[in-house]
Design a protein around this motif. Structure first.
Motif, short mmCIF file in Angstrom:
data_model
loop_
_atom_site.label_atom_id
_atom_site.label_comp_id
_atom_site.label_asym_id
_atom_site.label_seq_id
_atom_site.Cartn_x
_atom_site.Cartn_y
_atom_site.Cartn_z
N ILE A 81 0.84 -1.20 0.00
CA ILE A 81 0.00 0.00 0.00
C ILE A 81 0.87 1.25 0.00
N ILE A 82 1.94 1.24 0.79
CA ILE A 82 2.87 2.37 0.82
C ILE A 82 3.45 2.62 -0.56
N ARG A 83 3.88 1.55 -1.22
CA ARG A 83 4.48 1.66 -2.54
C ARG A 83 3.47 2.21 -3.56
N ILE A 84 2.23 1.70 -3.52
CA ILE A 84 1.18 2.18 -4.43
C ILE A 84 0.92 3.67 -4.20
N GLY A 85 0.89 4.08 -2.92
CA GLY A 85 0.66 5.48 -2.60
C GLY A 85 1.75 6.38 -3.15
N GLN A 86 2.99 5.97 -2.99
CA GLN A 86 4.11 6.78 -3.48
C GLN A 86 4.08 6.91 -5.00
N PRO B 136 -3.90 20.49 -20.59
CA PRO B 136 -4.95 21.50 -20.40
C PRO B 136 -5.22 21.76 -18.92
N GLU B 137 -5.71 22.96 -18.63
CA GLU B 137 -5.86 23.41 -17.24
C GLU B 137 -6.73 22.50 -16.39
N PHE B 138 -7.74 21.87 -16.99
CA PHE B 138 -8.66 21.06 -16.18
C PHE B 138 -8.00 19.79 -15.63
N PHE B 139 -6.77 19.49 -16.08
CA PHE B 139 -6.04 18.34 -15.53
C PHE B 139 -5.42 18.69 -14.16
N LEU B 140 -5.23 19.97 -13.88
CA LEU B 140 -4.56 20.37 -12.64
C LEU B 140 -5.28 19.86 -11.38
N PRO B 141 -6.59 20.09 -11.22
CA PRO B 141 -7.25 19.56 -10.01
C PRO B 141 -7.19 18.04 -9.92
N ALA B 142 -7.19 17.37 -11.09
CA ALA B 142 -7.08 15.91 -11.08
C ALA B 142 -5.73 15.48 -10.54
N GLY B 143 -4.65 16.18 -10.96
CA GLY B 143 -3.33 15.88 -10.45
C GLY B 143 -3.21 16.14 -8.97
N ILE B 144 -3.81 17.23 -8.50
CA ILE B 144 -3.78 17.56 -7.07
C ILE B 144 -4.52 16.50 -6.26
N LEU B 145 -5.68 16.09 -6.75
CA LEU B 145 -6.46 15.06 -6.07
C LEU B 145 -5.70 13.74 -6.02
N LEU B 146 -5.06 13.37 -7.14
CA LEU B 146 -4.26 12.15 -7.19
C LEU B 146 -3.13 12.19 -6.17
N ALA B 147 -2.47 13.33 -6.06
CA ALA B 147 -1.38 13.47 -5.09
C ALA B 147 -1.90 13.30 -3.67
N GLY B 148 -3.08 13.85 -3.38
CA GLY B 148 -3.68 13.69 -2.05
C GLY B 148 -4.06 12.25 -1.76
N LEU B 149 -4.66 11.58 -2.73
CA LEU B 149 -5.02 10.17 -2.57
C LEU B 149 -3.78 9.31 -2.36
N GLY B 150 -2.70 9.65 -3.08
CA GLY B 150 -1.45 8.90 -2.91
C GLY B 150 -0.85 9.09 -1.54
N CYS B 151 -0.95 10.32 -1.01
CA CYS B 151 -0.42 10.58 0.33
C CYS B 151 -1.18 9.81 1.41
N ALA B 152 -2.46 9.58 1.17
CA ALA B 152 -3.36 9.08 2.21
C ALA B 152 -2.84 7.89 3.02
N PRO B 153 -2.42 6.78 2.39
CA PRO B 153 -2.09 5.61 3.19
C PRO B 153 -0.65 5.57 3.70
N ILE B 154 0.22 6.44 3.18
CA ILE B 154 1.65 6.27 3.42
C ILE B 154 2.02 6.41 4.88
#
Length: 408
Positions: A284-289, A304-322
């Motif tokens: 899980i740690i590895r998947i998050g990183q 395109p600009e609308f990808f920015l919030p998706a990238g931010i959300l992905l980074a937050g989801l990745g941080c979650a379990p670590i």
């Protein structure tokens, strides 16, 4: 009773998160009230962080002497008194004074509860524990905004949060026998199933701090925690600034997009509690990183600009379990005899990263450009991934050697 007890621990972590976001959101009002410079908040923040690092580092000795329940009670009481001090402070001079017990109390609660849950409960509870920290961290600004809308001032939110902390301290005090009962239950299980309690390190006695640092994998796991918390806090502090200055996003939109990061962490930790039922902490740690790296790539690439919030959300989801999974793996990697010491210094490493990484990046960005932000975060996450894999390698070697000795 078991469900009631774990709910109390969750409530304690909500109380840990409540004050964390108050200073930043209330400071514009506090600054005007006390008539001090904007950067004066840094003095209070550094004192709180310094107290947290010190109490985390020495928490194992205190916990062994008086127990996790007593440490939690005293620490929450200290934070309640400190927050009430903020409420009544007649001048800025008093804020750094009240910040001292606030930091000391926060570090002790963090280290004590993390070690207790790691030793006595399954991995899912560690994820949910840190999910409730996110609930507390988000609740602080919401409570402040509601009070301001109702005609109250910043002092009211500190008073209410202090009362919440005092109430919880009373509950913790009344349930102190339950803390001891859980610890006794675990000790009885060790006696009944000795083979399940074989330590990966010295099984006869606890090591001092010097010996703990010599254990294989400890330095690597500290670096992993350091870079994780540095990444998380740097994104939280400078993410909106990056969006506004580099992508020319409106302030309100930037704030909403960055809230996706914290929301991703909170929701992700809730969901990862269920994922741990099927996937072990290490994977899980590895998947998050890797998820963080993908999210940062989405931010870095000229999409395109609308990808920015998706990238931010992905980074937050990745941080979650670590972070919760690293902490829960502590007794497994290093043995329960060492877990309190290592948990304490992990907390110290965590607060060191969250304290010093954001101002360093801010200093560099102010003198160059905030375009550097996602690149530095990508570098930090890459180092985190490498050190985490190093921990896995070293602790696996230790486990194999100990199993060979056991078979002999």
């Amino acid at each position: 009773m078991t469900t009631f007890f774990i709910l109390i621990i969750y409530a304690a972590f909500i109380s840990l998160g409540l004050p964390d976001s108050l200073l930043g959101t209330a400071w514009p009002l506090m600054q005007a009230d006390f008539q001090v410079s904007t950067d004066s908040a840094g003095i209070i923040s550094m004192i709180i962080a310094g107290g947290t690092i010190i109490s985390s580092f020495f928490s194992s000795k205190i916990i062994r002497r008086i127990g996790t329940g007593n440490v939690t009670f005293i620490s929450i009481l200290m934070t309640a008194i400190s927050l009430m001090g903020f409420h009544f402070a007649p001048s800025f001079f008093w804020l750094p004074i009240f910040a001292i017990p606030l930091g000391l109390g926060a570090g002790s609660i963090d280290a004590g509860l993390n070690e207790f849950v790691a030793e006595h409960y399954e991995s899912r509870h560690m994820s949910w524990l840190h999910c409730f920290w996110g609930v507390g961290a988000m609740a602080g600004p919401i409570l402040l905004s509601q009070l301001l809308a109702g005609g109250q001032n910043w002092r009211s939110v500190y008073q209410i949060v202090s009362i919440i902390q005092l109430t919880l301290a009373v509950v913790i005090f009344l349930t102190l026998p339950m803390w001891k009962k859980v610890a006794r239950r675990d000790a009885m299980q060790k006696e009944a199933f000795p083979l399940e309690s074989i330590e990966k390190t010295n099984p006869k006695k606890r090591s001092g701090l010097k010996e703990v640092f010599r254990l294989k994998g400890v330095v690597a796991v500290l670096l992993s925690v350091l870079f994780y918390c540095g990444t998380e806090q740097t994104m939280m502090l400078w993410g909106a600034t990056y969006l506004i200055r580099i992508h020319e996003i409106q302030v309100s939109t930037a704030a909403a997009w960055i809230s996706l990061f914290l929301g991703g962490i909170t929701v992700g930790r809730f969901l990862s509690g269920f994922v741990t039922l099927r996937i072990d902490n290490i994977r899980i740690i590895r998947i998050g990183q890797i998820t963080i790296l993908i999210g940062l790539l989405v931010i870095i690439l000229p999409l395109p600009e609308f990808f920015l919030p998706a990238g931010i959300l992905l980074a937050g989801l990745g941080c979650a379990p670590i972070y919760p999974c690293i902490l829960h793996e502590t007794p497994v990697r290093f043995g329960k005899n060492q877990s309190q010491e290592i948990m304490g210094i992990q907390m110290a490493a965590a607060y060191t990263g969250s304290t010093f990484f954001p101002p360093i990046i801010g200093f560099i960005g102010a003198r160059t450009s905030m375009v550097i932000l996602p690149f530095f975060l990508f570098l930090f996450t890459s180092i985190m991934l490498l050190t985490s894999e190093r921990v896995n390698h070293l602790t696996r070697e230790t486990e194999i050697r100990n199993m060979d000795k056991l078979l002999e």
